[in-house]
Design an enzyme around this catalytic site. Structure first.
Site, mmCIF file in Angstrom:
data_model
loop_
_atom_site.group_PDB
_atom_site.id
_atom_site.type_symbol
_atom_site.label_atom_id
_atom_site.label_comp_id
_atom_site.label_asym_id
_atom_site.label_seq_id
_atom_site.Cartn_x
_atom_site.Cartn_y
_atom_site.Cartn_z
ATOM 1 N N HIS A 1 0.834 -1.215 -0.026
ATOM 2 C CA HIS A 1 -0.043 -0.043 -0.026
ATOM 3 C C HIS A 1 0.894 1.409 -0.055
ATOM 4 O O HIS A 1 0.605 2.297 -0.285
ATOM 5 C CB HIS A 1 -1.048 0.089 1.088
ATOM 6 C CG HIS A 1 -0.115 0.398 2.535
ATOM 7 N ND1 HIS A 1 -0.118 -0.543 3.550
ATOM 8 C CD2 HIS A 1 -0.187 1.441 3.169
ATOM 9 C CE1 HIS A 1 0.525 -0.127 4.256
ATOM 10 N NE2 HIS A 1 0.433 0.974 4.156
ATOM 11 N N ASP B 1 0.087 -7.562 1.586
ATOM 12 C CA ASP B 1 0.401 -6.045 1.611
ATOM 13 C C ASP B 1 2.069 -6.113 1.673
ATOM 14 O O ASP B 1 2.525 -5.305 2.569
ATOM 15 C CB ASP B 1 -0.085 -5.567 2.789
ATOM 16 C CG ASP B 1 -0.157 -4.090 2.720
ATOM 17 O OD1 ASP B 1 0.164 -3.475 1.625
ATOM 18 O OD2 ASP B 1 -0.477 -3.338 3.526
ATOM 19 N N SER C 1 4.622 2.227 8.007
ATOM 20 C CA SER C 1 4.210 1.413 7.087
ATOM 21 C C SER C 1 5.556 0.837 6.168
ATOM 22 O O SER C 1 5.809 1.695 5.342
ATOM 23 C CB SER C 1 3.032 1.792 6.259
ATOM 24 O OG SER C 1 1.983 1.758 7.023
#
Length: 495
Positions: free
Chosen positions: A124, A154, A228
């Protein structure tokens, strides 16, 4: 107990010697020296690995939105005045001129796993990006190319071409992590640059319903926006997780962060590196949870495994003899406690490998040999096979289990949009106060089997229910199909 341990670990994290001494009295197995080493170990690890942690900068083109001139009263003088104002402002203010697509930038984190320039991050972080730039800890900016990505976990893999070898880190074994163990998160929170935070492992194998292979590490090490794709380290300086998600109403850390464990990440990264895509094993079954009621109906104690609700006609399970109603309890030597276990172990198994699958069928264990196929990401659309429909007959209706039941007719197929390939007994109404309503059965559902025996009329169902009551059973297991032929098992009380 888990919550107590996590709270305890947070308390003793502080510098107060009295707190540590008191804690040692409560849990003698946790020595004061182990906690005293925590901060020193964190500093050593951070210094050793921080140069391997990078910022990921992405940009993408988006269509600009032009603000239209507001609707004006029907007054020629006002119209001319306001139009002249907006025209002058549009000419003098670049932000208000009509323009084409503009670029939007975003930042995330990543880490180097190969000194030649292989970088891991989250999918992402780089999704939809036109340009990806890796920014090293010393500020060096390197253009990156996407090697491959996997939406289900992911994860994404990037390649850069540095002038000299980069600092790289190695993966550790996430299976060895213990609750309360210290971990370190390094990343780029809120676009501030490389930042180190520390905390403990507060839980393992968390399912946050983000994908089919969820088994996240939960930590209270501060993970915020921009973290992230960054690494989660143990005190050996090994990557045990990839920071991916948080639960927070504000977007900031509230002590609940999640990382993809290295055990899950490593096979995906290896496949992305080798093939540029994932190549997961495929069994060709639809599975569901074995509830206590379903376990009782199938004679399984304790409730465990993955219940096969459907078998793909073109999948590997079909020729191996696996059927709906089977419960998979072991796959390739690994215990299967629930459906998530089976999904993960099948996905991690090599395509084409022959494995032993242990199932429970009618209370007895059987071993089936299956040669795994490859899971295709693209949705398969299969045309329904039409069969000749017998002449319409007046449906025979009956009540059982809080359901109004009817034999399938052409009219009922049309009314409830039931495919010709679906066979069984149609539910035409559900008592709102019944167990069937609580289990979300509804008009248009088709009961295919009762207690693993095919049924074709309401009378068949009533007969099976009566027999189960005589046998002292508390529940009955139904195999239920929707109009499209998708199957699921439902256990209803017969009391």
């Amino acid at each position: 107990m888990l919550g107590t341990l996590a709270q305890f670990a947070r308390q003793v994290r502080g510098p107060a010697l009295a707190t540590v001494a008191a804690a040692a009295m409560v849990l003698p197995t946790l020595s004061t020296s182990s906690f005293a080493r925590g901060p020193d170990g964190i500093s050593d690890v951070a210094e050793r690995v921080i140069d391997a942690v990078v910022n990921i900068s992405t940009s993408q083109k988006v269509e600009a939105r032009n603000t239209p001139m507001p609707q004006l009263p029907n007054d020629p003088q006002l119209d001319e005045l306001f139009r002249d104002f907006f025209n002058r402002r549009g000419q003098n203010d670049p932000q208000n001129r009509e323009r084409g697509p503009r670029r939007v930038n975003s930042l995330g984190s990543g880490f180097v796993i190969d000194a030649a320039g292989i970088v891991v991050t989250n999918n992402h972080v780089i999704a939809e990006a036109d340009e990806i730039t890796v920014i090293l800890n010393d500020g060096t900016r390197l253009k990156a190319e996407l090697i491959g990505k996997d939406q289900k976990t992911d994860l994404a893999l990037l390649r850069v071409k540095p002038d000299k070898p980069l600092k790289a880190v190695k993966f550790g074994d996430s299976e060895r992590l213990r609750l309360g163990e210290w971990v370190i998160a390094i990343g780029n929170p809120f676009s501030l640059g490389g930042t180190v935070t520390a905390g403990i492992v507060s839980a393992r194998n968390r399912d946050i319903n983000s994908g089919p292979y969820d088994n996240y590490i939960q930590t209270d090490a501060s993970i915020n926006r921009g973290n992230s794709g960054g690494p989660l380290f143990n005190l050996e300086g090994e990557v045990v997780g990839v920071n991916t998600a948080i639960i927070s109403p504000s977007g900031g850390s509230i002590g609940i962060g999640f990382a993809v464990p290295s055990k899950t990440a490593l096979p995906v990264i290896d496949q992305l590196k080798q093939f540029g895509e994932t190549r997961r094993g495929w069994l060709g079954v639809r599975i569901q949870q074995v509830t206590d009621e379903i376990a009782e109906s199938l004679g399984i104690k304790p409730a465990r495994g993955a219940l096969v609700a459907g078998v793909d006609d073109k999948g590997p399970a079909k020729p191996a003899g696996i059927e709906p109603g089977d419960v998979v309890v072991k796959f390739d030597g690994k215990d299967v406690k629930d459906p998530k276990d089976l999904s993960r172990v099948v996905a991690d198994t090599a395509v084409g490998k022959e494995v032993d699958v242990i199932i429970i069928r009618k209370g007895e264990e059987q071993t089936k040999k299956v040669t795994l196929g490859r899971l295709q990401d693209a949705d398969k659309v299969q045309a329904a096979v039409k069969t000749d429909e017998p002449a319409p007959e007046k449906p025979v209706t009956q009540k059982a289990l809080g359901l109004d039941l009817a034999t399938i007719s052409k009219d009922l197929r049309t009314r409830y949009k039931i495919k010709d390939t679906v066979k069984g007994v149609v539910v035409t109404s559900v008592d709102t106060n019944s167990d069937a309503a609580e289990k979300r059965l509804s008009a248009g559902d088709v009961i295919v089997e009762v207690a693993q025996e095919a049924v074709s009329s309401g009378a068949d169902i009533q007969k099976r229910v009566d027999q189960l009551k005589k046998d002292g059973k508390k529940s009955v297991l139904l195999l239920v199909s929707n109009g499209d032929g998708e199957l699921r098992f439902v256990a209803l009380s017969v009391q």
